[in-house]
Write an enzyme that holds these catalytic residues in place. Structure first.
Site, PDB file in Angstrom:
ATOM      1  N   CYS A 135       0.813  -1.223   0.000  1.00  0.00           N
ATOM      2  CA  CYS A 135       0.000   0.000   0.000  1.00  0.00           C
ATOM      3  C   CYS A 135       0.842   1.267   0.000  1.00  0.00           C
ATOM      4  O   CYS A 135       0.658   2.159  -0.833  1.00  0.00           O
ATOM      5  CB  CYS A 135      -0.999  -0.008   1.152  1.00  0.00           C
ATOM      6  SG  CYS A 135      -0.282   0.045   2.816  1.00  0.00           S
ATOM      7  N   HIS A 172      -2.587   1.051   6.843  1.00  0.00           N
ATOM      8  CA  HIS A 172      -3.002   1.004   5.438  1.00  0.00           C
ATOM      9  C   HIS A 172      -3.228   2.411   4.900  1.00  0.00           C
ATOM     10  O   HIS A 172      -3.819   3.258   5.560  1.00  0.00           O
ATOM     11  CB  HIS A 172      -4.266   0.166   5.277  1.00  0.00           C
ATOM     12  CG  HIS A 172      -4.581  -0.099   3.836  1.00  0.00           C
ATOM     13  ND1 HIS A 172      -3.758  -0.854   3.024  1.00  0.00           N
ATOM     14  CD2 HIS A 172      -5.581   0.328   3.044  1.00  0.00           C
ATOM     15  CE1 HIS A 172      -4.269  -0.898   1.806  1.00  0.00           C
ATOM     16  NE2 HIS A 172      -5.372  -0.172   1.791  1.00  0.00           N
ATOM     17  N   HIS A 175      -5.913   1.744  -4.229  1.00  0.00           N
ATOM     18  CA  HIS A 175      -4.918   1.211  -3.300  1.00  0.00           C
ATOM     19  C   HIS A 175      -4.456  -0.180  -3.688  1.00  0.00           C
ATOM     20  O   HIS A 175      -5.029  -0.823  -4.556  1.00  0.00           O
ATOM     21  CB  HIS A 175      -5.488   1.213  -1.873  1.00  0.00           C
ATOM     22  CG  HIS A 175      -6.614   0.244  -1.665  1.00  0.00           C
ATOM     23  ND1 HIS A 175      -6.802  -0.417  -0.481  1.00  0.00           N
ATOM     24  CD2 HIS A 175      -7.625  -0.180  -2.471  1.00  0.00           C
ATOM     25  CE1 HIS A 175      -7.872  -1.192  -0.554  1.00  0.00           C
ATOM     26  NE2 HIS A 175      -8.377  -1.063  -1.750  1.00  0.00           N
TER      27      HIS A 175
END
Length: 186
Positions: A101, A150, A162
């Site tokens: 990520c 994240h 993402h």
């Protein structure tokens, strides 16, 4: 000499902290394996099928309509990230063909000639924080989960672009699928 001594102390502290985090992660992994071993063969098949569905969901390019970038750098970063839709997730990688990520976000901003930190936790401490989702602009960094593990790029319309997790691909996803913490405008 004093500077070197101070740096060695910092390094030792960092090493200790990383060792502690490694033990914590290994403990969680052992718990997960133990739980997985309690499943029946049928439950394991159902779990594998559900994971395969999640992993392949959203790998195709989704039309988001006309997207107005938030700023020159954010727009350029977002466009760069869009070019990587369908690229596989790979923990610890920051492109150009596989990403985790924060690897995707740092790579995307690098394409816009903006250097940002490599990890999601460090990226959370740059720029201007935005707590209200309705104030986000395309290309803003968006952070999820209480420990900020994240990050993605805001895509507009309540969506994030993402690299979600192992076994998945860079894709658009509804921000409602994860606990939003805040955004950052770089």
């Amino acid at each position: 000499r004093a500077e070197a001594t101070a740096k060695l102390k910092d390094l030792a502290a960092t090493r200790t902290e990383l060792g502690s985090k490694k033990k914590e992660v290994q403990g969680k992994l052992a718990e997960a394996r133990q739980l997985l071993n309690t499943l029946t063969a049928q439950e394991k098949q159902q779990l594998a099928a559900a994971e395969q569905t999640r992993a392949t969901r959203g790998t195709e390019r989704v039309s988001m309509g006309k997207i107005t970038p938030g700023s020159g750098h954010a727009g350029a970063a977002f466009s760069a990230a869009q070019s990587k839709i369908g690229s596989p997730y790979d923990y610890g990688h920051n492109g150009p063909s596989t990403f985790d990520c924060s690897g995707l976000t740092s790579w995307a901003y690098a394409q816009a000639n903006v250097s940002i930190p490599r990890t999601s936790e460090a990226q959370a401490n740059i720029g201007q924080r935005i707590y209200s989702q309705n104030q986000l602009q395309v290309g803003d960094l968006v952070f999820f989960y209480g420990d900020l593990h994240h990050v993605g790029l805001y895509a507009g319309k309540g969506m994030v672009l993402h690299a979600p997790h192992s076994g998945a691909f860079v894709r658009y996803e509804s921000m409602g699928n994860m606990p939003y913490q805040f955004g950052v405008r770089v």
